[in-house]
Write a protein that holds these residues in place. Structure first.
Motif, short mmCIF file in Angstrom:
data_model
loop_
_atom_site.label_atom_id
_atom_site.label_comp_id
_atom_site.label_asym_id
_atom_site.label_seq_id
_atom_site.Cartn_x
_atom_site.Cartn_y
_atom_site.Cartn_z
N VAL A 51 0.87 -7.92 -9.81
CA VAL A 51 0.53 -9.22 -9.24
C VAL A 51 0.42 -10.26 -10.35
O VAL A 51 0.94 -11.38 -10.24
N THR A 56 6.86 -13.10 -2.83
CA THR A 56 5.84 -12.22 -2.27
C THR A 56 6.42 -10.93 -1.70
O THR A 56 5.82 -9.85 -1.85
N GLN A 87 2.22 -13.89 -10.76
CA GLN A 87 1.41 -15.10 -10.72
C GLN A 87 1.51 -15.91 -12.00
O GLN A 87 1.41 -17.14 -11.97
N ALA A 123 -0.38 -10.42 -3.40
CA ALA A 123 -0.82 -11.59 -4.14
C ALA A 123 -2.18 -12.06 -3.69
O ALA A 123 -3.02 -12.45 -4.49
N SER A 124 -2.44 -11.99 -2.37
CA SER A 124 -3.71 -12.48 -1.87
C SER A 124 -4.84 -11.49 -2.07
O SER A 124 -6.01 -11.83 -1.95
N ASP A 147 5.19 -7.34 -2.93
CA ASP A 147 4.49 -6.42 -2.05
C ASP A 147 5.17 -5.05 -2.02
O ASP A 147 4.50 -4.00 -2.02
N SER A 201 -1.06 -9.72 1.79
CA SER A 201 -0.08 -9.51 0.74
C SER A 201 -0.76 -9.08 -0.54
O SER A 201 -1.95 -9.27 -0.73
#
Length: 243
Positions: free
Chosen positions: A185, A151, A189, A4-5, A155, A2
């Motif tokens: 992102v 997410t 976050q 975020a990761s 994405d 993703s």
């Protein structure tokens, strides 16, 4: 993986990555000001990693322009003018620290300059696959717009903007995909994204996609400009409310 990761690229083991993040964010945040001297052994002991792992991590920080390493003078923290400010790691650390307001302002100014141009060029240069990818990303954003801080929406949003930059046919614009991805992102976050997306903003994404698909550069640029302005205003409002 993703969006975020993937905000901060992995450089090794979790301890190694944590060391890079801890020292890098401390430099960016001013805990280690420019001109400070760092000792690898002391940093390794504090972080619980081996000296060889710490040296590897310092090389990562050096590649980001945060430190300079000289054989006799050791590790010196470099001034902000030497940082690779386009690196997703540095963007993430600035967004997480005291430099958030400045980073948001600078990123919004950059996006305002490059993304309308990229959208305009994409309306001329996009491949059929890129047009389909942009449209698919917009469809996913519309499907998840009531969970815009999640997410799936993130994405799709990152995919949309990255593909528009790539579809411009300009390799230098395409190379800024990680920069734009990092701010999107970071917006999520750091809770600067509303739970439900602004319906107008989602519609403007549709407008960009249809203008690119139809080969209308002026309309694509105008809609993208509205997206960037709305995102900047919304982030600034959210940041002020959080103070």
């Amino acid at each position: 993986m993703s969006a975020a990761s993937s905000q901060v690229p992995a450089h090794g083991s979790p301890l190694h990555e944590a060391f890079v993040a801890d020292v890098g964010s401390a430099i960016v945040d001013g805990t280690y000001p420019a001109g400070s001297r760092l000792v690898t052994g002391e940093l390794a002991e504090q972080s619980g990693i081996s000296r060889s792992a710490a040296r590897e991590a310092v090389r990562v920080l050096e590649s980001l322009g945060l430190v300079g390493v000289r054989r006799r003078s050791g590790i010196e923290v470099l001034p902000a003018g030497r940082w690779n400010v386009y690196a997703p790691e540095i963007i993430a650390w600035r967004l997480a620290g005291r430099g958030r307001a400045d980073q948001l302002r600078e990123l919004s100014q950059l996006r305002g300059a490059i993304e309308p141009l990229a959208a305009s060029r994409a309306a001329v240069a996009a491949t059929d696959d890129q047009r389909r990818e942009i449209m698919a990303a917009v469809t996913e954003m519309a499907r998840t717009e009531q969970h815009a801080d999640g997410t799936e929406y993130l994405d799709a949003d990152v995919r949309f903007h990255r593909t528009v930059l790539e579809a411009s046919g300009n390799s230098m614009l395409a190379a800024l995909g990680d920069v734009v991805g990092a701010v999107l992102v970071g917006r999520t976050q750091h809770e600067l994204m509303p739970h439900s997306a602004n319906p107008e903003a989602v519609r403007w994404h549709h407008d960009v996609a249809f203008a690119i698909a139809s080969g209308r550069p002026g309309e694509a640029a105008a809609a993208m400009r509205r997206i960037v302005v709305e995102a900047d205003e919304a982030m600034q409002d959210a940041a002020r409310s959080a103070v």
